[in-house]
Design a protein around this motif. Structure first.
Motif, PDB file in Angstrom:
ATOM      1  N   THR A  98       0.821  -1.209   0.000  1.00 40.63           N
ATOM      2  CA  THR A  98       0.000   0.000   0.000  1.00 40.63           C
ATOM      3  C   THR A  98       0.857   1.263   0.000  1.00 40.63           C
ATOM      4  N   ALA A 120      -6.915   2.366   5.934  1.00 37.92           N
ATOM      5  CA  ALA A 120      -7.913   1.353   5.558  1.00 37.92           C
ATOM      6  C   ALA A 120      -8.381   1.569   4.127  1.00 37.92           C
ATOM      7  N   LYS A 121      -8.631   2.823   3.784  1.00 37.84           N
ATOM      8  CA  LYS A 121      -9.099   3.135   2.442  1.00 37.84           C
ATOM      9  C   LYS A 121      -8.007   2.824   1.408  1.00 37.84           C
ATOM     10  N   ASN A 123      -5.584   0.703   1.696  1.00 38.55           N
ATOM     11  CA  ASN A 123      -5.439  -0.747   1.573  1.00 38.55           C
ATOM     12  C   ASN A 123      -6.488  -1.328   0.645  1.00 38.55           C
ATOM     13  N   SER A 124      -7.738  -0.861   0.795  1.00 34.59           N
ATOM     14  CA  SER A 124      -8.790  -1.477  -0.013  1.00 34.59           C
ATOM     15  C   SER A 124      -8.641  -1.076  -1.477  1.00 34.59           C
ATOM     16  N   LYS A 127      -5.873  -3.229  -2.923  1.00 37.24           N
ATOM     17  CA  LYS A 127      -6.350  -4.589  -3.145  1.00 37.24           C
ATOM     18  C   LYS A 127      -7.197  -4.676  -4.414  1.00 37.24           C
ATOM     19  N   GLN A 128      -8.117  -3.718  -4.529  1.00 41.51           N
ATOM     20  CA  GLN A 128      -9.010  -3.697  -5.702  1.00 41.51           C
ATOM     21  C   GLN A 128      -8.249  -3.537  -6.999  1.00 41.51           C
TER      22      GLN A 128
END
Lengths: 260, 384
Positions: A98, A120-121, A123-124, A127-128
């Motif tokens: 990230t 958190a944002k 990371n997501s 991942k996406q």
């Protein structure tokens, strides 16, 4: 055929009295992989550096969406949507996926540069974006050093695309990788091609890799285009010959046997 | 080609083992031993236990805790600065000389007044003027490093000599050839700002110990009244540095600058600004170190801070910071400072060994730490 996303017209680049590029033209279309092939010293690196805004052409024009553009520096080029993935990938292997993905463009809350990272944002999103090009990252906070060479390439590509690259320049993405990793990278390139909105310029030495993914070819030799065409019209032998700068393979074989 | 694209559309199914599956092996234990501070934490635990056995009460009684924490805090303050800079890939060997320089600057102003005869100095004005000076020197060192691309090792080494020399010359000029100033007024008793730096803090802790019957002298009165203020400064600086490094944008820039400077720059990180700011931050830490000392003891000495730069770097390395940059944590440095400070201070309480063994011990610890850091780095980068 629609208009090309990016078009180079008669690009000339001289360094002092050395002519690195002597009137190179090429069209790159969205949704296509355009293989840029040529031997060492053919001018491939100079050409991509001009596209990336590192060098300015001595003569000639670059058209983006039909409009003439000039990339004064790498920042202007990247803002215009030129994403370059260099061989060293520009990653820090000791920090997380990230942190590498967002380096320099972090999502933060609060005043720069002390804004708080929205981990958190980020990371997501990481991942996406990685999943979109076929790499499932279980833990985006894992160090990049734990990833394979192919995955690192994918990370650099996903990062370029996420931050607005419409023209993606891949500088020898399969060199320095093992066989299996090379295939991973080719799959990644295929997935980018399938999106349909990104023009990929693939620089490679490996004609087999070019044949596996490329829609269109441009061959450079000594700063000039010595051949071009769409994949369907080129036979493997032609490609190999053009890559070697036009030298006849047969001649080469003769020369080699002459030594024996 | 068709099969390739089809597979691309699906998530990796069971039975199809891809490279990514190997990342999933990391459990909580592996995560724990991959943390940069784990080595320092283990080392600290061992030392705390060993000291309890070897020195016992002298280390852990109220006064022992106060004295030990004062040494730990001093070291921790400069080690934090050294750590941040090392993560960004640079060194500052001028920290020790900067401590001497800042102490001299404050003491001279407090004794002979502000520059240009503006008038007498208060602790606050002496501190602020000194801070401006040291920050400017930090800026200069950083700017020389980023502009000339010379190794920061050499640039800061030159400033180690320059600043120490300047400190001695200034002292001799003002103080009839002496390189010390002593007998400054006890500002911490009269001046609020001085008490913030040289006074006491967390008195409630010792009040509590007294109330619990653990903190009294022979007369039955309260024995120790509070921690040195530098302990609070250490905590504040450490927490701020930890927050910046691990939670903010500029923290990510610091890691990126040290890990792969070219890459960081290519992605828009202002690497030069990051480095210059961190050289200024080490200068800030050195100034706080000096100020807590000056206002605590009411003295200054040109030799103050000697070798402290190396102790700061050593504590950072023991805390898991990697010399080549890009990796490390403030939590680790806190542990590193505890190890270094405790051993340095406590060994003298153990009557049956020569106090100087502590240097041999610390040297060994440093070597072991550097070696294990390298192992951790290799593990993280996949053995490359």
């Amino acid at each position: 055929m629609a208009d090309p996303l990016i078009r180079l017209e008669n690009i000339v680049k001289r360094f002092g009295n050395f002519t690195a590029l002597n009137g190179v033209s090429m069209d790159v279309h969205a949704g296509e992989v355009h293989a840029l092939l040529g031997d060492n010293g053919a001018g491939k690196s100079t050409l991509i550096k001009i596209l990336a805004g590192v060098h300015q052409p001595t003569e000639g024009t670059i058209y983006l969406d039909g409009q003439p553009v000039s990339f004064r520096n790498p920042l202007v080029a990247s803002d215009a949507g030129i994403g370059t993935v260099y061989q060293d990938l520009a990653l820090n292997s000791l920090t997380s996926v990230t942190r590498n993905f967002f380096v320099g463009r972090e999502i933060t809350r609060g005043p720069r540069p002390f804004g708080i990272l929205q981990t958190a944002k980020m990371n997501s999103v990481t991942k996406q974006e990685m999943a979109k090009i076929g790499i499932n990252i279980a833990d985006p906070e894992q160090a990049v050093g734990t990833m394979s060479g192919g995955q690192r390439q994918a990370l650099a590509i996903a990062r370029a695309i996420h931050f607005g690259a419409r023209v993606l320049i891949l500088d020898e993405p399969t060199s320095a990788l093992g066989q299996k990793q090379q295939l991973e990278v080719l799959k990644t390139i295929k997935r980018v091609q399938k999106r349909g909105d990104i023009a990929v310029i693939l620089i490679t030495h490996n004609e087999i890799h070019a044949q596996l993914v490329a829609d269109r070819y441009t061959f450079l030799s000594l700063g000039q285009v010595i051949g071009e065409g769409v994949a369907d019209n080129l036979a493997g032998g032609d490609i190999r010959q053009l890559m070697a700068g036009g030298a006849q393979m047969a001649d080469l074989e003769e020369e080699l046997t002459a030594i024996n | 080609m068709n099969s390739t694209t089809e597979r691309g559309g699906q998530p990796a199914g069971a039975g199809h083992l891809s490279e990514t599956d190997r990342l999933r092996e990391a459990g909580w234990f592996s995560r724990l031993v991959h943390r940069p501070e784990i080595g320092a934490f283990s080392g600290m635990s061992v030392i705390l236990i060993l000291l309890a056995i070897a020195a016992g009460d002298v280390v852990y009684n109220p006064l022992g805790i106060k004295n030990n924490l004062a040494i730990v805090a001093q070291l921790g303050i400069i080690a934090t600065g050294a750590c941040m800079l090392m993560i960004a890939g640079e060194f500052d060997l001028s920290i020790g000389s900067m401590i001497g320089f800042a102490g001299m600057s404050m003491a001279i102003m407090l004794k002979w007044g502000l520059p240009f005869g503006i008038g007498p100095a208060t602790p606050l004005s002496a501190f602020l003027i000194t801070l401006c000076l040291t920050l400017a020197i930090g800026w200069l060192i950083g700017t020389i490093v980023v502009r000339t691309r010379l190794s920061s090792f050499i640039v800061s080494l030159s400033f180690l000599f320059i600043l120490r020399g300047a400190t001695e010359v200034s002292f001799r000029t003002f103080n009839q050839g002496s390189t010390q100033v002593s007998g400054l007024p006890d500002f911490k008793e009269t001046d609020f700002f001085a008490s913030l730096l040289g006074g006491e803090t967390f008195q409630w802790f010792y009040d509590l110990l007294f109330w619990l019957g653990l903190n009294f002298n022979r007369a039955g009165d309260q024995w120790v009244t509070g921690f040195d203020a530098k302990v609070a400064w250490w905590l504040v600086i450490s927490i701020a540095a930890w927050f910046v490094l691990s939670r903010t944008q500029v923290g990510n820039w610091i890691y990126a600058t040290g890990g792969n400077e070219e890459a960081a720059r290519a992605n828009g990180v202002p690497t030069d600004k990051v480095k210059v700011s961190l050289f200024m931050f080490t200068a800030f830490c050195a100034t706080i170190f000096a100020a807590t000392q000056v206002f605590d003891t009411n003295t200054a000495d040109a030799a103050k801070g000697n070798l402290k730069e190396l102790e700061a770097i050593a504590a950072a390395v023991v805390g898991g910071v990697i010399l080549s940059g890009g990796f490390g944590s403030i939590v680790g440095v806190v542990f590193g400072a505890v190890i270094f400070g405790l051993v340095q201070n406590s060994v003298f309480y153990i009557s049956w060994i020569d106090g100087s063994y502590y240097r041999m011990f610390l040297g060994t610890v440093l070597l072991v730490a550097a070696f294990s850091n390298e192992t951790i780095r290799k593990r993280i980068t996949g053995g490359i």
